[in-house]
Design an enzyme around this catalytic site. Structure first.
Site, short mmCIF file in Angstrom:
data_model
loop_
_atom_site.label_atom_id
_atom_site.label_comp_id
_atom_site.label_asym_id
_atom_site.label_seq_id
_atom_site.Cartn_x
_atom_site.Cartn_y
_atom_site.Cartn_z
CD GLU A 132 6.66 -5.83 -2.20
OE1 GLU A 132 6.64 -5.18 -3.25
OE2 GLU A 132 7.56 -6.65 -1.93
N GLY A 182 0.84 -1.20 0.00
CA GLY A 182 0.00 0.00 0.00
C GLY A 182 0.87 1.24 0.00
CB CYS A 230 2.45 -0.48 -7.19
SG CYS A 230 2.78 -2.18 -7.61
CB VAL A 249 -0.89 2.71 5.61
CG1 VAL A 249 -1.30 1.48 6.41
CG2 VAL A 249 -2.09 3.64 5.45
N GLY A 250 2.40 2.49 5.60
CA GLY A 250 3.62 1.69 5.80
C GLY A 250 4.33 2.07 7.09
P1 NAD Z 1 -5.34 0.84 0.63
O1 NAD Z 1 -5.93 2.16 0.97
O2 NAD Z 1 -6.20 -0.27 0.19
O3 NAD Z 1 -4.47 0.49 1.88
C1 NAD Z 1 -3.77 -0.73 2.00
C2 NAD Z 1 -4.18 -1.37 3.32
O4 NAD Z 1 -3.86 -0.54 4.43
C3 NAD Z 1 -5.67 -1.68 3.41
O5 NAD Z 1 -5.83 -3.02 3.81
C4 NAD Z 1 -6.18 -0.71 4.45
O6 NAD Z 1 -7.24 -1.24 5.23
C5 NAD Z 1 -4.97 -0.49 5.33
N1 NAD Z 1 -5.01 0.82 5.97
C6 NAD Z 1 -5.40 1.98 5.40
N2 NAD Z 1 -5.31 3.00 6.30
C7 NAD Z 1 -4.83 2.46 7.45
C8 NAD Z 1 -4.50 2.99 8.76
N3 NAD Z 1 -4.63 4.29 9.03
N4 NAD Z 1 -4.05 2.13 9.69
C9 NAD Z 1 -3.91 0.83 9.41
N5 NAD Z 1 -4.20 0.27 8.20
C10 NAD Z 1 -4.65 1.07 7.24
O7 NAD Z 1 -4.26 0.97 -0.51
P2 NAD Z 1 -3.52 2.26 -1.01
O8 NAD Z 1 -2.48 2.65 -0.07
O9 NAD Z 1 -4.49 3.28 -1.50
O10 NAD Z 1 -2.80 1.62 -2.30
C11 NAD Z 1 -2.17 2.43 -3.18
C12 NAD Z 1 -0.68 2.49 -2.86
O11 NAD Z 1 -0.16 1.19 -2.77
C13 NAD Z 1 0.10 3.18 -3.94
O12 NAD Z 1 1.09 3.99 -3.35
C14 NAD Z 1 0.73 2.03 -4.68
O13 NAD Z 1 1.90 2.36 -5.37
C15 NAD Z 1 1.00 1.07 -3.57
N6 NAD Z 1 1.06 -0.28 -4.09
C16 NAD Z 1 2.25 -0.94 -4.03
C17 NAD Z 1 2.35 -2.22 -4.55
C18 NAD Z 1 3.62 -3.00 -4.52
O14 NAD Z 1 3.56 -4.18 -4.81
N7 NAD Z 1 4.74 -2.41 -4.16
C19 NAD Z 1 1.22 -2.82 -5.11
C20 NAD Z 1 0.03 -2.12 -5.13
C21 NAD Z 1 -0.05 -0.86 -4.59
#
Ligand code: NAD
Length: 437
Positions: free
Chosen positions: A213, A191, A247, A195-196
């Site tokens: 990731e 994600g 991503c 959040v990371g």
């Molecule tokens: P998302 O919003 O679905 O979040 C990912 C997860 O984090 C979800 O399960 C969500 O419930 C959880 N989450 C969200 N907010 C949270 C919080 N405050 N506390 C705890 N958990 C929380 O996904 P996203 O971030 O919108 O995805 C898009 C991002 O992900 C982009 O930056 C994209 O580049 C990256 N991405 C990376 C990869 C990779 O393989 N490296 C793949 C896909 C997406």
């Protein structure tokens, strides 16, 4: 005990029984997971259509066939990947005659997988496959932003996989926050970086290792004197698939002004041959996941001169495949990962300026180059840093299962796919055997 605490306790106690360690159990789980994909191809594509209007060919390719290929490769190679290593005798100088030493993989325990919405099946179940192949129990938390897919996985996973060893917990921030308070042996998060950081902070409490990731702005360098119709076709295919919500999608182009003009024309032709003259009516073109992301991406459309596209319809979550010309480094579209179907073209004088531009910014998840020059390839490889580096065909590196897939710096930490999933979800344990006589 809360529901979440009891699910985690069940998974931990299953791990303690040792039932997930034998290779035969791991393979059974992988075969069952393979069946989940082959039996439910259509329901998976339906759910992805409901969540993202994902075109069916994209759904089959990225979210069914891709995981099946990963599972098949793992089934074929698992014994080899798990084979213990042994040091050569001359590495053991000074130890008694007959001493042996080496390493072997052991599973970590109970793994938490937190998945995003853009490839919600692949990015949930490929990490789950890796964690199971390494002999762990797994808790999967799919993204609440892809609710149909999340519900489908919550229904199917317990039907196919060992319910004592694999669990799905659905939900959003409150559920994830509760999960992160539990102790896991590894957390695998896909994600965004905000959040990371939350995940890594929570993991630090228990000294739990993490894989992050993440994303970033993946640049594309287009050299002079390359065949721009090939470049445009491959670039458009990578950028506009899943409406740019990938991503490793190319985020922006760096090229010289003359090449930029020709490339913009070639991109318009490539987009027309992919989606016809109105992409809105094409079955091959997806939609933005929700209104929040629509507003975010739509606000970036005036960051440069429109060379192509620019149409939007909020009610339909539609943003046309868009190319922005003459984009300045300080434009809004250059400040954050776009994660949508907008391709800015930034003009640079040449390779030196392109390299400096890339190095002035966070390390991206991928860096792509189109060039016939070996010197340019060598310089891009040695003078920049990125999670992956791809020449000639953007996004194809992640389809090679023996290549590690992951980021560096702001684009992530750790990697997976193929043997790298085994390394990620295992501990490599050192072993020394000294004879008693
Ligand atoms: P998302 O919003 O679905 O979040 C990912 C997860 O984090 C979800 O399960 C969500 O419930 C959880 N989450 C969200 N907010 C949270 C919080 N405050 N506390 C705890 N958990 C929380 O996904 P996203 O971030 O919108 O995805 C898009 C991002 O992900 C982009 O930056 C994209 O580049 C990256 N991405 C990376 C990869 C990779 O393989 N490296 C793949 C896909 C997406």
């Amino acid at each position: 005990m809360s529901d979440i605490t009891s699910v985690v306790a069940r998974l931990r106690s299953t791990f303690r029984t040792g039932s997930t360690k034998p290779t035969v159990w791991r393979k059974q789980q992988l075969v069952a997971l393979r069946a989940l994909f082959t039996d439910n191809r259509e329901s998976i594509a339906d759910a992805l259509f409901a969540d993202l209007r994902k075109p069916r060919p994209e759904a089959y390719a990225a979210e069914v066939d891709f995981p099946i290929r990963e599972i098949d490769h793992t089934l074929a190679e698992l014994d080899r990947w798990l084979a213990p290593t042994e040091l050569a005798a001359d590495a053991l100088a000074g130890l008694p005659e007959g001493t042996t030493a080496g390493t072997f993989y052991e599973p970590l325990g109970t793994v938490l997988v937190i998945a995003p919405w853009n490839y919600p099946v692949q990015l949930s179940l490929v990490p789950v496959a890796g964690a199971l192949a390494a002999g762990n129990t797994v808790l999967l938390k799919p993204s609440e932003l892809a609710p149909a897919t999340s519900a489908l996985m919550a229904r199917l996973v317990p039907r196919y996989l060992d319910p004592d060893a694999v669990a799905v917990v659905e939900g959003g921030v409150p559920e994830t926050t509760e999960l992160l308070a539990e102790r896991f042996d590894h957390i695998f998060y896909t994600g965004n970086g905000t959040v990371g950081r939350i995940v890594m902070r929570a993991a630090a409490e228990h000294l739990t290792p993490v894989t992050l990731e993440l994303g970033g702005k993946s640049p594309v360098f287009v050299d002079r004197d390359v065949d721009l119709s090939v470049v445009a076709t491959r670039l458009a295919e990578a950028k506009f698939r899943n409406a740019g919500q990938t991503c490793v999608a190319p985020d922006y182009v760096l090229t010289d002004p003359a090449t930029a003009r020709e490339l913009e024309v070639a991109l318009a032709e490539a987009v027309e041959s992919m989606f016809g003259d109105d992409p809105r009516h094409s079955d091959a073109y997806g939609r933005i996941v929700n209104a929040r992301h629509f507003d975010r991406v739509a606000a970036l459309l005036d960051s440069g001169t429109l060379a192509l596209g620019g149409r939007t319809d909020r009610d339909d979550l539609y943003i046309a495949p868009t190319v922005l010309s003459g984009v300045k480094p300080d434009a809004a579209v250059m400040q954050e990962e776009i994660f949508g179907p907008v391709l800015p073209v930034v003009e640079v004088a040449g390779l030196d300026e392109a390299i400096a531009f890339i190095n002035d910014r966070d390390k991206p998840l991928a860096l792509y180059g189109f060039t016939e020059s070996e010197t340019t390839r060598v310089r891009l490889a040695s003078e920049t840093s990125s999670g992956g580096l791809g020449f000639g065909l953007p996004m194809a590196h992640l389809r090679v299962p023996d290549l590690p897939f992951g980021g560096v710096g702001e684009s992530g930490l750790g990697s997976y796919h193929g043997p790298h999933s085994i390394a990620t979800f295992s501990h490599r344990r050192a072993r020394l055997d000294v004879p008693l006589t």
